[in-house]
Motif scaffolding. Structure first.
Motif, PDB file in Angstrom:
ATOM      1  N   SER A  70       0.843  -1.204   0.000  1.00  0.00           N
ATOM      2  CA  SER A  70       0.000   0.000   0.000  1.00  0.00           C
ATOM      3  C   SER A  70       0.870   1.243   0.000  1.00  0.00           C
ATOM      4  O   SER A  70       0.528   2.264  -0.603  1.00  0.00           O
ATOM      5  N   LEU A  71       1.997   1.153   0.686  1.00  0.00           N
ATOM      6  CA  LEU A  71       2.896   2.300   0.729  1.00  0.00           C
ATOM      7  C   LEU A  71       3.373   2.633  -0.685  1.00  0.00           C
ATOM      8  O   LEU A  71       3.395   3.792  -1.095  1.00  0.00           O
ATOM      9  N   GLY A  72       3.700   1.586  -1.430  1.00  0.00           N
ATOM     10  CA  GLY A  72       4.138   1.771  -2.813  1.00  0.00           C
ATOM     11  C   GLY A  72       3.029   2.406  -3.636  1.00  0.00           C
ATOM     12  O   GLY A  72       3.269   3.292  -4.448  1.00  0.00           O
ATOM     13  N   ARG A  73       1.788   1.963  -3.390  1.00  0.00           N
ATOM     14  CA  ARG A  73       0.667   2.492  -4.173  1.00  0.00           C
ATOM     15  C   ARG A  73       0.448   3.978  -3.849  1.00  0.00           C
ATOM     16  O   ARG A  73       0.398   4.821  -4.739  1.00  0.00           O
ATOM     17  N   ILE A  74       0.369   4.305  -2.549  1.00  0.00           N
ATOM     18  CA  ILE A  74       0.132   5.700  -2.166  1.00  0.00           C
ATOM     19  C   ILE A  74       1.321   6.578  -2.592  1.00  0.00           C
ATOM     20  O   ILE A  74       1.142   7.663  -3.149  1.00  0.00           O
ATOM     21  N   GLY A  75       2.530   6.055  -2.367  1.00  0.00           N
ATOM     22  CA  GLY A  75       3.720   6.810  -2.760  1.00  0.00           C
ATOM     23  C   GLY A  75       3.751   7.035  -4.258  1.00  0.00           C
ATOM     24  O   GLY A  75       4.050   8.133  -4.729  1.00  0.00           O
ATOM     25  N   GLY A  76       3.393   5.993  -5.011  1.00  0.00           N
ATOM     26  CA  GLY A  76       3.409   6.094  -6.472  1.00  0.00           C
ATOM     27  C   GLY A  76       2.433   7.157  -6.958  1.00  0.00           C
ATOM     28  O   GLY A  76       2.776   8.016  -7.776  1.00  0.00           O
TER      29      GLY A  76
END
Ligand code: ASP
Length: 409
Positions: A70-76
């Motif tokens: 999820s961190l990757g998704r929000i960060g992306g």
């Protein structure tokens, strides 16, 4: 009697500061000696909050996102939004520079001594993001390094057994809450602080400094307003179904604070408070998107660099090709990542943009005299851009709550 809202008080202070500044035009010493100390005090107060706030809220923000996926998704999403809006901003700057032609007929002697020192290369700037000594990064207030370290700590804390990770996160959670409270105390002083910051700037940069370069100022101010109206309004409406009017009303406090301090990092505590209280962005998203934005997202700065690059080309009679303009867009967009959210940083990074297309660096000396005036507006847009990202990312993550206008600060 109805209590006047803090935002209204800050706006009144800004207008009064401008009026008093014009009245003191020609006597900048009075403004510097007697009025600026109040501004400096306010600036120190909010600077005092930044490092602990960014560090603690990013650790909490990162760990509350939970898994790395999820961190990757929000960060992306956040980074994509930031890069897209920044590239758009430089383009608007270039278009306005071409339409307004601020450099036409200008004959200002260039004082090379005024030119700023050369900045590090883009690669150096990007490599420096990872701190070899994180404690040094914290002490120096190097925001990018603090962000990287905090994100690692946040991920680490959620990757170990809960009984070990929880106390660590709880500690930073309570530190973040304390810092928000301190922000609220400090903001009570904001009207006086804003007055103290703005009056000396206006007194020092009266009409005599502004007039020769008035077209550059108009291009940057107009560009920033257009960017906000065109880009943020449409993205908010289309991606988050959020009323642009409600948004712009809600962001007045951080916009004015950024305008008077010329620092998006310095404005961060106010930006975070506003996102949560006025726009309904969740703690989790605000703690992640906004510290990142204050450091890497600079739409106003990029727009300003577009205008200035074209202005300098015009002054020196250099015709820019389309390929050179594309290079300017790319360099200014990537360069904004390495631009610190402090006064004047954008002008230093302008050297990278000019170098990338072989424009004379001496041209910066022309801008130096009015840079503060441009800095105020571009910083305001930098911060408003971060807030628009927070709303959009929060909406797409189901992390946006409805806030009634009555309860907003
Ligand atoms: N002052 C700007 C900011 O803090 C950076 C710049 O100089 O453009 O956002």
């Amino acid at each position: 009697m109805k209590k006047t809202k803090l935002t209204t008080k800050i706006l009144i202070a800004l207008i009064l500061g401008i009026i008093v500044g014009f009245m003191l035009d020609g006597h900048p010493n009075i403004a510097t000696t007697f009025i600026r100390p109040f501004g400096t005090l306010f600036l120190n107060l909010i600077k005092m909050i930044i490092v602990p706030l960014v560090f603690s809220s990013l650790i909490v923000g990162t760990s509350s996102v939970g898994d790395v996926k999820s961190l990757g998704r929000i960060g992306g999403k956040t980074i994509a939004y930031y890069l897209f809006t920044t590239a758009f901003a430089v383009t608007i700057g270039l278009i306005l520079g071409a339409l307004i032609v601020p450099g036409a007929g200008l004959d200002i002697p260039v004082n090379v001594d005024q030119a700023v020192q050369e900045s590090p290369t883009l690669i150096e700037t990007l490599l420096d993001i990872v701190p070899s000594n994180p404690l040094k990064g914290l002490v120096d207030g190097n925001m990018l390094q603090i962000i990287v370290f905090a994100i690692f700590l946040g991920i680490g804390a959620t990757s170990i057994p809960e009984n070990l990770g929880k106390p660590f996160i709880n500690f930073f959670n309570s530190l973040a809450e304390v810092m928000y409270k301190v922000t609220a105390f400090v903001m009570k002083f904001a009207p006086i602080g804003v007055f103290g910051l703005i009056a000396p700037v206006v007194a020092e940069n009266g009409p005599s400094v502004l007039l020769p370069l008035i077209k550059v100022i108009i291009a940057v101010y107009l560009g920033c307003i257009l960017h906000a109206i065109l880009v943020y309004s449409s993205l908010l409406k289309v991606l988050a179904n959020f009323s642009p009017l409600k948004f712009f009303k809600g962001v007045a406090s951080p916009a004015v604070t950024a305008f008077s301090t010329s620092s998006s990092s310095g404005t961060l505590p106010v930006t975070m408070k506003t996102a949560k209280e006025n726009l309904g962005v969740s703690d989790k998203i605000a703690s992640f998107v906004l510290p990142l934005g204050a450091t890497i997202n600079m739409d106003g700065t990029a727009l300003y660099q577009g205008v200035c690059a074209l202005f300098i080309a015009q002054v020196y009679g250099i015709e820019l090709t389309l390929a050179q303009m594309a290079t300017i867009i790319l360099t200014a967009t990537l360069g904004s990542i390495g631009t610190a959210g402090v006064p004047g940083a954008g002008m230093i990074m302008l050297t990278i943009v000019l170098q990338s297309v072989g424009l004379p660096l001496d041209g910066i000396a022309l801008i130096a005299g009015i840079d503060r005036i441009l800095d105020m507006m571009r910083t305001s847009i930098n911060v408003v851009g971060d807030l628009s990202a927070a709303v959009v990312v929060a909406k797409t993550e189901n992390e946006l709550v409805e806030v009634s206008e009555k309860t907003s600060a």
